[in-house]
Write an enzyme that holds these catalytic residues in place. Structure first.
Site, PDB file in Angstrom:
ATOM      1  N   ASP A 101       0.861  -1.184   0.000  1.00  0.00           N
ATOM      2  CA  ASP A 101       0.000   0.000   0.000  1.00  0.00           C
ATOM      3  C   ASP A 101       0.902   1.241   0.000  1.00  0.00           C
ATOM      4  OD1 ASP A 101      -2.973   0.989   0.538  1.00  0.00           O
ATOM      5  OD2 ASP A 101      -1.742   2.002   2.021  1.00  0.00           O
ATOM      6  N   HIS A 299      -7.066  -6.411  -1.299  1.00  0.00           N
ATOM      7  CA  HIS A 299      -5.988  -5.434  -1.129  1.00  0.00           C
ATOM      8  C   HIS A 299      -4.919  -5.856  -0.137  1.00  0.00           C
ATOM      9  CE1 HIS A 299      -4.147  -1.482  -1.172  1.00  0.00           C
ATOM     10  NE2 HIS A 299      -4.255  -1.399   0.142  1.00  0.00           N
TER      11      HIS A 299
END
Length: 320
Positions: A101, A299
């Site tokens: 991320d 994610h």
């Protein structure tokens, strides 16, 4: 929770908290938002078992690391220097760096700006996009039409904090579920990456069970950290994107030459939004060793699919 070695090392911001395990060549692990060193709990022992010295950092503003009050203290060039300070504080000259991320962005820019320190780079979930292009605040403001993209929503200091901090645990549970395979909203449902005008992000989070990768005890760890520190440090990373654009202008379009790796989730919206960045890897990452897109994965790749990610990381490191 397993017992790891914890240490604080000096950095330009004051001090950086590191959690480490193992001996051998150093691998520095950098988390994203809203996470902590704990996001690498599955990778620390696996890397140590494979013969590496694995160290997971609390990024500036998170956990036990320092939290400067100045918003501008969270610009990318400063976070890169924190990564360098972590390597030096561990008594090493070089390291492979792995990020997820926002941590993927920190890892990529650390490799770009300090190739003398970071000899290889792996990016999870967010592919490398070279500096340059339009001013970020203007680009994000144009996204969403009648809705507001979450990055734009995060820009005003205090606004997102007012949503999150009265119920940190509930908000974290919602955002983790919203971006996980198996618990994310179905196709056609309102996108949790966007906010209705006058609304909140959490209005679009699922309200069902936690994703399979996240136990109640895991959630307790994350919630306790943010309940103690607040969210401002993490959110300030988003509030520096225009500063980064200015700071890194001299590196516009620059490739990363070191050996690199990308791992993303096929169900992660990031891999769709940034598909052009992935297609550009032959130019932007000329040292790319492999690129993996994991089926039925959202994610939080290293937590959703820890064994597969561990195999990919250790195989990549062994080949360097």
């Amino acid at each position: 929770m397993p017992k790891y070695a914890h240490r604080l090392v000096p950095s330009p911001a004051g001090r950086i908290h590191l959690v480490e395990e193992g001996a051998g060549p150093l691998v520095l692990l950098v988390h994203g938002f809203p996470e902590s060193w704990y996001s690498w709990r599955h990778q620390l022992p696996a890397l140590a078992a494979a013969g590496y010295r694995a160290a997971a950092v609390d990024v500036r503003g998170y956990g036990r690391s320092s939290k400067p009050a100045d918003v501008a203290a969270y610009r990318m060039v400063d976070l890169v220097e924190d990564a360098v300070a972590a390597v030096r504080g561990l008594g090493e000259d070089t390291a492979a760096i792995v990020g997820h991320d926002w941590g993927a962005g920190i890892a990529a820019h650390a490799a770009l700006l300090r190739p003398d320190v970071f000899t290889a780079v792996a990016m999870l979930s967010v592919p490398y996009t070279p500096p340059g292009g339009p001013r970020p605040s203007e680009a994000f403001a144009r996204m969403g039409g009648d809705e507001e993209f979450y990055v734009a929503y995060f820009q005003e200091p205090g606004r997102a904090e007012a949503e999150i901090e009265p119920d940190v645990r509930g908000w974290l549970a919602g955002v983790y579920a919203a971006l996980s395979a198996g618990t994310m909203p179905p196709p056609g449902a309102p996108d949790p990456h966007f906010v209705s005008r006058g609304g909140r992000m959490r209005d679009r989070f699922p309200s069902g069970p936690l994703p399979g990768w996240l136990s109640e005890a895991d959630l307790d760890v994350y919630a306790a950290e943010f309940e103690r520190t607040g969210l401002t440090g993490g959110l300030n990373r988003y509030r520096n994107m225009d500063r980064d654009w200015e700071d890194l202008a001299a590196h516009a379009g620059a490739p990363i030459a070191q050996p690199s790796l990308f791992v993303g989730g096929a169900l992660d919206a990031t891999t769709t939004w940034l598909s052009a960045a992935v297609k550009a890897f032959p130019v932007t990452l000329p040292g790319l060793v492999a690129s993996h897109l994991l089926d039925d994965c959202g994610h939080w790749v290293q937590q959703e699919r820890p064994e597969e990610v561990n195999r990919i990381l250790t195989g990549w490191l062994a080949g360097l």
